[in-house]
Design a protein around this motif. Structure first.
Motif, PDB file in Angstrom:
ATOM      1  N   PRO A  41      30.300  -6.206  -2.405  1.00 45.86           N
ATOM      2  CA  PRO A  41      30.473  -6.499  -1.754  1.00 45.86           C
ATOM      3  C   PRO A  41      31.041  -5.327  -0.498  1.00 45.86           C
ATOM      4  N   ALA A  42      31.374  -4.196  -0.978  1.00 46.57           N
ATOM      5  CA  ALA A  42      31.618  -2.889  -1.015  1.00 46.57           C
ATOM      6  C   ALA A  42      30.743  -1.977  -1.461  1.00 46.57           C
ATOM      7  N   VAL A  43      30.649  -0.669  -1.093  1.00 41.93           N
ATOM      8  CA  VAL A  43      30.033   0.610  -1.628  1.00 41.93           C
ATOM      9  C   VAL A  43      30.731   1.819  -1.606  1.00 41.93           C
ATOM     10  N   ASP A  61      40.960  -0.114   0.270  1.00 38.31           N
ATOM     11  CA  ASP A  61      40.508  -1.488   0.951  1.00 38.31           C
ATOM     12  C   ASP A  61      42.667  -2.121   1.251  1.00 38.31           C
ATOM     13  N   ARG A  62      42.883  -2.157   0.660  1.00 37.07           N
ATOM     14  CA  ARG A  62      44.729  -2.205   0.535  1.00 37.07           C
ATOM     15  C   ARG A  62      45.694  -0.973   1.399  1.00 37.07           C
ATOM     16  N   GLU A  63      44.833   0.491   1.386  1.00 36.50           N
ATOM     17  CA  GLU A  63      45.685   1.359   2.729  1.00 36.50           C
ATOM     18  C   GLU A  63      44.627   1.690   3.446  1.00 36.50           C
ATOM     19  N   GLY A  64      43.731   0.443   3.837  1.00 36.65           N
ATOM     20  CA  GLY A  64      42.799   0.563   5.288  1.00 36.65           C
ATOM     21  C   GLY A  64      42.267   1.924   5.484  1.00 36.65           C
ATOM     22  N   LYS A  65      41.735   2.812   4.276  1.00 40.94           N
ATOM     23  CA  LYS A  65      40.747   3.239   3.888  1.00 40.94           C
ATOM     24  C   LYS A  65      39.471   3.430   3.931  1.00 40.94           C
ATOM     25  N   MET A  66      39.073   1.594   4.047  1.00 41.26           N
ATOM     26  CA  MET A  66      37.657   1.176   4.037  1.00 41.26           C
ATOM     27  C   MET A  66      37.299   1.186   5.742  1.00 41.26           C
ATOM     28  N   ILE A  67      36.099   1.066   5.225  1.00 45.22           N
ATOM     29  CA  ILE A  67      35.127   1.169   6.839  1.00 45.22           C
ATOM     30  C   ILE A  67      34.597   0.403   6.480  1.00 45.22           C
ATOM     31  N   ASP A  68      35.034  -0.719   7.845  1.00 47.14           N
ATOM     32  CA  ASP A  68      34.628  -2.145   7.417  1.00 47.14           C
ATOM     33  C   ASP A  68      34.876  -2.636   8.966  1.00 47.14           C
ATOM     34  N   VAL A  69      34.755  -4.311   9.058  1.00 51.40           N
ATOM     35  CA  VAL A  69      34.102  -4.434  10.339  1.00 51.40           C
ATOM     36  C   VAL A  69      36.464  -4.483  10.917  1.00 51.40           C
ATOM     37  N   ASN A  70      36.225  -4.898  12.131  1.00 47.03           N
ATOM     38  CA  ASN A  70      37.780  -5.074  12.997  1.00 47.03           C
ATOM     39  C   ASN A  70      38.528  -6.475  13.145  1.00 47.03           C
ATOM     40  N   GLN A  86      18.474 -10.622  16.286  1.00 47.44           N
ATOM     41  CA  GLN A  86      17.594 -11.267  15.589  1.00 47.44           C
ATOM     42  C   GLN A  86      17.326 -11.544  13.971  1.00 47.44           C
ATOM     43  N   ALA A  87      17.612 -10.319  13.742  1.00 50.05           N
ATOM     44  CA  ALA A  87      17.708 -10.239  11.899  1.00 50.05           C
ATOM     45  C   ALA A  87      18.195 -11.301  11.256  1.00 50.05           C
ATOM     46  N   SER A  88      17.887 -11.839  10.215  1.00 47.73           N
ATOM     47  CA  SER A  88      19.040 -12.336   9.420  1.00 47.73           C
ATOM     48  C   SER A  88      19.640 -11.305   7.836  1.00 47.73           C
ATOM     49  N   VAL A  89      20.681 -11.184   7.820  1.00 46.65           N
ATOM     50  CA  VAL A  89      20.787 -10.030   6.319  1.00 46.65           C
ATOM     51  C   VAL A  89      21.032 -10.976   5.495  1.00 46.65           C
ATOM     52  N   GLU A  90      20.612 -10.879   4.301  1.00 46.77           N
ATOM     53  CA  GLU A  90      21.294 -11.417   3.312  1.00 46.77           C
ATOM     54  C   GLU A  90      21.421 -10.315   1.403  1.00 46.77           C
ATOM     55  N   VAL A  99      35.459   4.833   1.139  1.00 44.20           N
ATOM     56  CA  VAL A  99      34.096   3.519   0.713  1.00 44.20           C
ATOM     57  C   VAL A  99      34.051   2.704   1.562  1.00 44.20           C
ATOM     58  N   ILE A 100      32.812   2.066   2.079  1.00 41.60           N
ATOM     59  CA  ILE A 100      32.417   1.570   3.195  1.00 41.60           C
ATOM     60  C   ILE A 100      32.144  -0.551   2.343  1.00 41.60           C
ATOM     61  N   SER A 101      32.019  -1.186   3.565  1.00 45.34           N
ATOM     62  CA  SER A 101      32.356  -2.244   2.800  1.00 45.34           C
ATOM     63  C   SER A 101      31.213  -3.016   3.837  1.00 45.34           C
ATOM     64  N   LEU A 102      31.034  -4.090   2.999  1.00 43.55           N
ATOM     65  CA  LEU A 102      29.137  -4.042   3.434  1.00 43.55           C
ATOM     66  C   LEU A 102      29.240  -5.409   4.723  1.00 43.55           C
ATOM     67  N   LEU A 103      30.752  -5.378   4.817  1.00 45.50           N
ATOM     68  CA  LEU A 103      30.478  -6.352   6.059  1.00 45.50           C
ATOM     69  C   LEU A 103      30.096  -5.345   7.109  1.00 45.50           C
ATOM     70  N   LYS A 104      30.672  -4.341   7.267  1.00 43.43           N
ATOM     71  CA  LYS A 104      30.417  -3.525   8.465  1.00 43.43           C
ATOM     72  C   LYS A 104      28.917  -2.563   8.301  1.00 43.43           C
ATOM     73  N   VAL A 105      28.143  -2.936   7.273  1.00 42.84           N
ATOM     74  CA  VAL A 105      26.476  -2.678   7.181  1.00 42.84           C
ATOM     75  C   VAL A 105      26.126  -3.634   7.427  1.00 42.84           C
ATOM     76  N   ILE A 106      26.135  -5.002   7.183  1.00 45.81           N
ATOM     77  CA  ILE A 106      25.941  -5.992   8.243  1.00 45.81           C
ATOM     78  C   ILE A 106      26.072  -6.029   9.452  1.00 45.81           C
ATOM     79  N   GLU A 107      27.377  -5.628   9.653  1.00 40.72           N
ATOM     80  CA  GLU A 107      27.720  -5.393  11.321  1.00 40.72           C
ATOM     81  C   GLU A 107      26.661  -4.806  12.340  1.00 40.72           C
ATOM     82  N   GLU A 108      26.424  -2.930  11.308  1.00 44.13           N
ATOM     83  CA  GLU A 108      25.046  -2.304  12.643  1.00 44.13           C
ATOM     84  C   GLU A 108      23.983  -2.778  12.108  1.00 44.13           C
TER      85      GLU A 108
END
Length: 211
Positions: free
Chosen positions: A84-86, A202-211, A75-79, A59-68
């Motif tokens: 919210p997760a994949v 997400d609950r088990e902390g196995k999602m790839i997410d921002v720190n 300088q780019a804007s991401v919408e 599972v990959i969080s979109l916040l992590k995607v935006i961070e990458e």
């Protein structure tokens, strides 16, 4: 064009299946950007790599995607206009070929066929369908039937036609373009399973997410 005025739109899917061990941003959904150079750079960003000793589901969080994305195009804007997760699943196509897979398919088909036939027979036996036909025949004809007749044949044909209409298929052909009730329920079930897997990760902390 400079990235100062560039907006990247990303529509992430809820679940994606890949045949490659490497997961890139282009694999998790659709991206749109007016700058083709920036779009190409973003699509080539690697998010994850499946390994043999690890589960084939991530599972990959979109916040992590935006961070990458921000690391490559600060300088780019991401919408985000998608999920919210994949949930990404790695499918080894070669592993699902051969006689073993064919035997599994044949077994499931036999269980489905004979299980359905047994269910129909058990239901008819439970409600006493033969007694019903006998009573109807006596009421209409005024005498007892001497065996299987028009009622039984018409009911059997109607049952087969009803099943075909319900499943909306004759062999491999669809009767109408509308989804069948089974297809609708399968989509609802699939969506519920995906949500449960994402929430569990997400609950088990196995999602790839921002720190």
């Amino acid at each position: 064009m400079s990235t100062n005025s560039t907006t990247i739109y990303i529509k992430a899917e809820q679940n994606v299946e890949l045949q490659s061990e490497d997961v890139y941003i282009k694999d998790i959904g659709k991206l749109v950007c007016s700058d083709e150079h920036v779009l190409a750079k973003v699509k080539a960003i690697k998010l994850h790599r499946f390994k043999d000793e690890k589960p084939k589901r991530q599972v990959i969080s979109l916040l992590k995607v935006i961070e990458e994305i921000n690391k490559v195009c600060p300088q780019a804007s991401v919408e985000s206009i998608g999920e919210p997760a994949v949930l990404v699943e790695y499918i080894n196509v070669d592993k699902h070929k051969g006689l073993r897979q064919f035997m599994k398919l044949a077994f499931v088909a036999m269980v489905s066929f004979f299980g359905t036939a047994f269910t129909i027979m058990a239901f008819h036996n439970d409600i006493g369908i033969n007694d019903v036909f006998t009573k109807v025949y006596e009421m209409v004809m005024g005498r007892q039937g001497d065996g299987y007749g028009v009622l039984e044949l018409a009911y059997s044909a109607g049952l087969a036609i009803g099943i075909i209409v319900f499943f909306n298929h004759i062999g491999g052909r669809r009767i109408t373009k509308d989804p069948t009730p089974i297809e609708v329920e399968m989509r609802v079930y699939e969506e519920d399973v995906n949500k449960a897997l994402i929430e569990t990760a997400d609950r088990e902390g196995k999602m790839i997410d921002v720190n």
